[in-house]
Scaffold this motif. Sequence first.
Motif, PDB file in Angstrom:
ATOM      1  N   GLU A 141      75.269-114.575   4.864  1.00 13.93           N
ATOM      2  CA  GLU A 141      76.525-115.218   5.275  1.00 13.93           C
ATOM      3  C   GLU A 141      77.094-116.092   4.159  1.00 13.93           C
ATOM      4  OE1 GLU A 141      79.822-115.999   7.596  1.00 13.93           O
ATOM      5  OE2 GLU A 141      78.323-114.430   7.781  1.00 13.93           O
ATOM      6  N   LEU A 142      76.230-116.783   3.443  1.00 18.87           N
ATOM      7  CA  LEU A 142      76.691-117.604   2.325  1.00 18.87           C
ATOM      8  C   LEU A 142      77.319-116.737   1.228  1.00 18.87           C
ATOM      9  CD1 LEU A 142      73.727-120.130   2.142  1.00 18.87           C
ATOM     10  CD2 LEU A 142      76.122-120.687   2.701  1.00 18.87           C
ATOM     11  N   LEU A 143      76.714-115.585   0.958  1.00 22.63           N
ATOM     12  CA  LEU A 143      77.287-114.685  -0.045  1.00 22.63           C
ATOM     13  C   LEU A 143      78.639-114.149   0.437  1.00 22.63           C
ATOM     14  CD1 LEU A 143      77.044-113.340  -2.782  1.00 22.63           C
ATOM     15  CD2 LEU A 143      75.796-111.461  -1.667  1.00 22.63           C
ATOM     16  N   ALA A 144      78.719-113.785   1.701  1.00 27.24           N
ATOM     17  CA  ALA A 144      79.996-113.315   2.259  1.00 27.24           C
ATOM     18  C   ALA A 144      81.060-114.399   2.114  1.00 27.24           C
ATOM     19  CB  ALA A 144      79.817-112.918   3.719  1.00 27.24           C
ATOM     20  N   ASN A 145      80.682-115.651   2.344  1.00 31.17           N
ATOM     21  CA  ASN A 145      81.617-116.763   2.192  1.00 31.17           C
ATOM     22  C   ASN A 145      82.144-116.874   0.764  1.00 31.17           C
ATOM     23  OD1 ASN A 145      81.497-117.537   4.867  1.00 31.17           O
ATOM     24  ND2 ASN A 145      79.949-119.116   4.520  1.00 31.17           N
ATOM     25  N   CYS A 146      81.314-116.558  -0.212  1.00 31.82           N
ATOM     26  CA  CYS A 146      81.766-116.598  -1.607  1.00 31.82           C
ATOM     27  C   CYS A 146      82.977-115.685  -1.797  1.00 31.82           C
ATOM     28  CB  CYS A 146      80.649-116.136  -2.551  1.00 31.82           C
ATOM     29  SG  CYS A 146      79.278-117.288  -2.700  1.00 31.82           S
ATOM     30  N   TYR A 147      82.883-114.470  -1.286  1.00 30.76           N
ATOM     31  CA  TYR A 147      83.982-113.514  -1.431  1.00 30.76           C
ATOM     32  C   TYR A 147      85.196-113.952  -0.617  1.00 30.76           C
ATOM     33  CZ  TYR A 147      80.833-110.613  -4.059  1.00 30.76           C
ATOM     34  OH  TYR A 147      79.980-110.151  -5.038  1.00 30.76           O
ATOM     35  N   ARG A 148      84.976-114.374   0.622  1.00 34.91           N
ATOM     36  CA  ARG A 148      86.087-114.809   1.474  1.00 34.91           C
ATOM     37  C   ARG A 148      86.833-115.991   0.852  1.00 34.91           C
ATOM     38  NH1 ARG A 148      82.128-115.423   6.095  1.00 34.91           N
ATOM     39  NH2 ARG A 148      81.703-113.271   6.619  1.00 34.91           N
TER      40      ARG A 148
END
Length: 168
Positions: free
Chosen positions: A92-99
């Motif tokens: 989820e933290l990695l997904a947040n980076c892209y978002r």
Amino acid sequence: MISLIKGDITKIKVNAIVNAANTSLLGGGGVDGAIHRAGGAAILEECKQIRAKQGGCDVGEAVITTGGNLPAKYVIHTVGPVWNGGHKGEPELLANCYRNALRLAIAHGVNTIAFPNISTGIYRFPKPEAADIAIREVQQFVATDNSLDEIFFVCFDDENYSLYKVRL
């Protein structure tokens, strides 16, 4: 709209490149160090100003600076998670980076952006899972927002390039 390149992100001519930064924003190894070296002192100076204002950048968040000497006008610095087995919210933290990088790009009028492979170097995020997350997040973003003309995934190494090539 979404393209794959094997090469050096510091040489890509886009409005913004994304930096896989660390929480200090003061440069480091890998792509972070390469971007700071190629971009020059202006990037570090703006990162220091951000640190003075907010104390760095949290994991999953993003901040923006000048591109300095880079072909890109901006650098969007995002801090990916260190892999600890996947049980501490890393996906989820990695997904947040892209978002968050994409949201920041839109807020600054960016229409072309290039992403490196966030967290897959010294942060040890498994490359296949990281590729899945990156592609999913970018595809979901463009499905609801057509502000960006081109999004590039820039892979420095053959392994990441191959993983993205079969997924795109």
